[in-house]
Write a protein that holds these residues in place. Sequence first.
Motif, PDB file in Angstrom:
ATOM      1  N   THR A 148      -4.583   5.264   5.473  1.00 15.62           N
ATOM      2  CA  THR A 148      -4.413   6.583   6.097  1.00 15.62           C
ATOM      3  C   THR A 148      -2.983   6.765   6.581  1.00 15.62           C
ATOM      4  N   LEU A 149      -2.429   5.743   7.242  1.00 10.77           N
ATOM      5  CA  LEU A 149      -1.049   5.825   7.707  1.00 10.77           C
ATOM      6  C   LEU A 149      -0.084   5.957   6.537  1.00 10.77           C
ATOM      7  N   ALA A 150      -0.363   5.254   5.442  1.00 10.37           N
ATOM      8  CA  ALA A 150       0.495   5.346   4.267  1.00 10.37           C
ATOM      9  C   ALA A 150       0.499   6.765   3.703  1.00 10.37           C
ATOM     10  N   ILE A 210       0.838  -1.206   0.000  1.00 10.93           N
ATOM     11  CA  ILE A 210       0.000   0.000   0.000  1.00 10.93           C
ATOM     12  C   ILE A 210       0.874   1.257   0.000  1.00 10.93           C
ATOM     13  N   LEU A 211       1.983   1.222   0.730  1.00 13.20           N
ATOM     14  CA  LEU A 211       2.889   2.374   0.748  1.00 13.20           C
ATOM     15  C   LEU A 211       3.488   2.608  -0.635  1.00 13.20           C
ATOM     16  N   LYS A 212       3.873   1.499  -1.308  1.00 13.70           N
ATOM     17  CA  LYS A 212       4.402   1.634  -2.671  1.00 13.70           C
ATOM     18  C   LYS A 212       3.353   2.227  -3.603  1.00 13.70           C
ATOM     19  N   ILE A 271       0.310  20.098  13.009  1.00 11.45           N
ATOM     20  CA  ILE A 271      -0.811  20.003  13.944  1.00 11.45           C
ATOM     21  C   ILE A 271      -1.889  19.061  13.411  1.00 11.45           C
ATOM     22  N   HIS A 272      -2.101  19.051  12.095  1.00 11.84           N
ATOM     23  CA  HIS A 272      -3.121  18.176  11.516  1.00 11.84           C
ATOM     24  C   HIS A 272      -2.718  16.706  11.647  1.00 11.84           C
ATOM     25  N   THR A 273      -1.420  16.433  11.408  1.00 12.71           N
ATOM     26  CA  THR A 273      -0.935  15.056  11.541  1.00 12.71           C
ATOM     27  C   THR A 273      -1.073  14.570  12.977  1.00 12.71           C
ATOM     28  N   LYS A 274      -0.722  15.415  13.932  1.00 12.56           N
ATOM     29  CA  LYS A 274      -0.820  15.036  15.349  1.00 12.56           C
ATOM     30  C   LYS A 274      -2.254  14.693  15.736  1.00 12.56           C
ATOM     31  N   ARG A 275      -3.174  15.528  15.319  1.00  8.73           N
ATOM     32  CA  ARG A 275      -4.570  15.297  15.696  1.00  8.73           C
ATOM     33  C   ARG A 275      -5.159  14.094  14.950  1.00  8.73           C
ATOM     34  N   GLU A 276      -4.717  13.891  13.707  1.00  5.44           N
ATOM     35  CA  GLU A 276      -5.209  12.746  12.938  1.00  5.44           C
ATOM     36  C   GLU A 276      -4.727  11.435  13.563  1.00  5.44           C
ATOM     37  N   LEU A 277      -3.462  11.376  13.959  1.00  5.39           N
ATOM     38  CA  LEU A 277      -2.937  10.168  14.595  1.00  5.39           C
ATOM     39  C   LEU A 277      -3.649   9.886  15.915  1.00  5.39           C
ATOM     40  N   THR A 278      -3.886  10.939  16.693  1.00  2.31           N
ATOM     41  CA  THR A 278      -4.592  10.763  17.972  1.00  2.31           C
ATOM     42  C   THR A 278      -5.996  10.226  17.740  1.00  2.31           C
ATOM     43  N   ARG A 279      -6.668  10.740  16.722  1.00  7.79           N
ATOM     44  CA  ARG A 279      -8.034  10.281  16.417  1.00  7.79           C
ATOM     45  C   ARG A 279      -8.033   8.842  15.945  1.00  7.79           C
ATOM     46  N   LEU A 280      -7.027   8.464  15.146  1.00  6.52           N
ATOM     47  CA  LEU A 280      -6.968   7.103  14.621  1.00  6.52           C
ATOM     48  C   LEU A 280      -6.727   6.070  15.717  1.00  6.52           C
TER      49      LEU A 280
END
Length: 558
Positions: A547-549, A355-357, A453-462
């Motif tokens: 999402t992580l990819a 998926i990352l590729k 800030i968006h990445t931090k909040r997205e990871l916390t939500r996930l």
Amino acid sequence: MDKCAILPIADLYIRVSTEEQADKGFSQRYQEEVLRRHCEVNSIQVGSVIYEDFSAKTFNRPQWTKLFKSYKVNKGNRPQVLLFTKWDRFSRNTAEAYATIRSLEALGIQPVATEQPLDITVPENQMTLAFYLTIPEVENARRSLNIKQGLRRAKKEGRCTGLAPVGYINRTTETGVKYIAPIEPCASIMKTAFEQIASKTHNITQAYIHATDNGFNKSKNCFWRAIRNPLYCGKVPIHATPHECEQYVQGTHEPIVSEILFFNVQSIINKKREQLPKRSNIEYLFPLRGFLTCKKCGEVLTGSGSQGRNKKYYYYHCHSNCKSHLRTDKLHHLFVEQLKSFKLSENYYPICLKILKRTLTEEAALKTKTTYHLTKKIDELNNKIKKARDLLLQGDIDGSDYKKIKAGSEVQINILCEKLSALQNKQRQLSKDVNTGLSLFSKLRQLYEEGDIHTKRELTRLIFPEYLVSDGKCFHASPVTGAVKRLYNKEHSFTGLFSYNLSIKKELLTQSDSLIIEQENYETLGLSQQNNVSTSEVNEVMSLINTLAKIITIQLLK
């Protein structure tokens, strides 16, 4: 009658400008000595002595303004004569000098230059007066022109001629050549500000607040001028003249930011219609706001700052009267440490790699398309210069128009070439990015710390579907989402996945052929309906991996 009572009274006006202080012929002591000797010889009584240390380009001078105001107010104490050594001590502006002379004569005061005596009541002497008044103005204009030409010549050689901007310091080489050099920590602060504005994670106000929190001690206007200054990308600006158009010259100093980063910031600033997302100026300081609840009363915590003796401290706190508050720096450290425990199960390495590729390949395709458009735009600008050259040879346009077209086009070409080079470098790094990105699936802490800030909040939500609770020393056990539990806990991972061992891992990491996008998530995970795994569970895991990819891809391509 007392003989002294009928002596005329004269005020002595003594003026020097800053650059004339060292010149003995213009020193205040010399002028006062000459004027007092003149008064003694001519039986003139000395009234006030006015010392002025200001330029004579205008009459907007502190002591002169005060003196002239007193002449208007105190009618009984006006002198008959205003003495100065030469007319250039009185003024270096012909028009204003004539107007001031008429104003003094209207008040009954006669201006007199002791070393250039002149009876201005005689009409023929007006020519001599014009000569005395014009020469200083011509000298000023010539000196100013020579200085401007010298500064322009130095700028064309790539030298910064003025005071070094914030982040730089003025220095001089052993041979006496002046230059500017980066100085820490201001250089790093300004570089961070450019990166924040370019990534659109901060607007200018937010970037300024972040800079002041880290040691920037200038005003907001100074910060605004700084982010518009091309010196930071190594370019020296040369302003337009009637004979030359505006241009940028490669400077001899070390740049703090790249050209592409600088011009990206300028394009963001210049787009007045583009509205950045509305958010609090200090939102980036509270990435966990909205995810925390009060341990005492259960309300959702908010955040704010409190000014201490030497710096500002920030807290998550409760709205209610329970007065619960938690230091942000300590809580963030605890949260980051908690992310260390998330390690991706090896069973999922092949899926995450594929998926990352795929995500990186899609991003590469987008960049390839962008590269094509950039190359096309560069070709159009080169053709524009070529057409302008043909028109010049045919006599349809003059040389100045051609220079303007060429200079403007070359500036745009340089910007586009920088962007093109950066895109091509990213494309060449894709194979390395795959290996690095795969490891980031197990390094959520690194993703969180390096993300915006968006990445931090997205990871916390996930990761955490429910509110977090902490006493400031540790986080209370909080359930994670089902997809996270499947990915990062071997006991809950799916069975029936691709077999995984070191040999397969090595083969997948070195695989460079294009991947086929699977049509069904079950097939992707190597599952069948007989594994008693619901469709929703599979879709949740696949959604999390995708999402992580995407987050990892954004992080890699910064």
